[in-house]
Enzyme design. Structure first.
Site, PDB file in Angstrom:
ATOM      1  N   ASP A   1      11.478  -3.577  -7.314  1.00 52.53           N
ATOM      2  CA  ASP A   1      12.100  -2.656  -8.025  1.00 52.53           C
ATOM      3  C   ASP A   1      13.074  -1.924  -7.096  1.00 52.53           C
ATOM      4  O   ASP A   1      12.825  -2.034  -5.755  1.00 52.53           O
ATOM      5  CB  ASP A   1      11.221  -1.398  -8.534  1.00 52.53           C
ATOM      6  CG  ASP A   1      11.626  -0.059  -8.998  1.00 52.53           C
ATOM      7  OD1 ASP A   1      12.445  -0.410  -9.780  1.00 52.53           O
ATOM      8  OD2 ASP A   1      11.669   0.706  -8.364  1.00 52.53           O
TER       9      ASP A   1
ATOM     10  N   ASP B   1      15.683   1.410  -7.531  1.00 49.63           N
ATOM     11  CA  ASP B   1      15.672   2.864  -7.223  1.00 49.63           C
ATOM     12  C   ASP B   1      14.415   3.395  -7.036  1.00 49.63           C
ATOM     13  O   ASP B   1      13.572   3.344  -8.133  1.00 49.63           O
ATOM     14  CB  ASP B   1      16.619   3.548  -8.283  1.00 49.63           C
ATOM     15  CG  ASP B   1      17.171   4.674  -7.878  1.00 49.63           C
ATOM     16  OD1 ASP B   1      16.983   5.371  -6.742  1.00 49.63           O
ATOM     17  OD2 ASP B   1      18.247   5.047  -8.892  1.00 49.63           O
TER      18      ASP B   1
END
Length: 269
Positions: free
Chosen positions: A9, A11
């Site tokens: 992932d 952010d």
């Protein structure tokens, strides 16, 4: 368990907005030498090419083929299921760029599909237009249903806030193509050409990253640098296989300790 690939992932796991999380670049450089890496984000406001450039600015080598955004997933879904559709888009340029790259027709009139992503210029007029198109029988698709975003300026509404408003008005649930949907999980497996159990997904959000991994049969690692905290595990009853304070702690663990079978709290230090 020996992993063949990692899904990372962005952010909250690699960076916060325009600030790199400490030593994330070094961690990813190390991991990239040993594993296939795929970067994953529910952010549809940028295209994959834009995210690749953002990572490059952080010193992280990445091609757009190593990226899956919720916008890209939506474009793939449309191409597979509604290739001839004309799509009314509530979203930003990055989402529209992904549709254009997939030869999906974007429209303002006579549309038979509504696609909703994060749109910082969302307003009543756009919602009304989407509502009326859906009430005429259009397919309703959402890039994701994230309720909020954590930014350098504080918490802000996510795409899910927009989607929920339109769902409420139309009394119709959207088809979701981003995390934690089965569609994006299948897309990951196809991209990596690996079995789900050979994939480790790393993320900061229990309700998207970790839940998607669990449902998809992948192994999961929560990093405590973003949306979810330790207390959320019991509250939500979503349990990752591993927990790390930061992504920088993952390379030494995988390099030295994975064969010990350590899980959850053993990995935090």
């Amino acid at each position: 368990m020996e992993f063949k690939a990692l899904v990372i992932d962005l952010d909250g796991s690699v960076y916060h907005g325009n600030t790199l999380i400490e030593k994330a670049d070094e961690a990813l450089k190390f991991l990239g030498k040993k594993y296939d890496i795929l970067y994953l984000t529910n952010n549809s406001t940028r295209s994959r090419a834009e995210f690749a450039r953002k990572l490059a600015n952080f010193g992280i080598s990445c091609t757009k083929q190593q990226l899956i955004t919720s916008g890209y997933a939506a474009a793939q879904y449309l191409q597979e299921h509604y290739a001839s559709s004309k799509v009314y888009v509530i979203g930003e340029q990055g989402l529209k760029d992904e549709l254009t790259e997939h030869d999906i027709t974007i429209c303002e009139e006579d549309c038979d599909c509504v696609l909703v992503g994060l749109d910082k210029e969302f307003n009543y007029k756009k919602m009304s237009k989407a509502l009326n198109i859906i009430l005429k029988g259009a397919v309703f698709i959402a890039t994701n249903t994230d309720p909020f975003l954590i930014t350098s300026e504080g918490v802000k509404p996510g795409a899910g806030s927009l989607v929920t408003a339109i769902e409420t008005a139309s009394v119709k649930k959207a088809i979701v193509t981003g995390k934690p949907s089965a569609f994006i999980t299948d897309l990951i497996v196809k991209k990596l050409k690996a079995k789900p159990e050979e994939i480790l997904i790393v993320g900061d959000n229990l309700q998207t990253d970790i839940l998607m991994g669990i449902k998809g049969g992948m192994r999961t690692a929560l990093v405590l640098t973003g949306a979810s905290k330790l207390g959320d595990i019991e509250r939500l009853q979503i349990r990752p296989d591993y927990i790390f304070k930061s992504i920088k702690h993952i390379p030494p663990f995988l390099d030295k300790n994975l064969h010990d079978g350590r899980t959850e709290k053993d990995c935090q230090d």
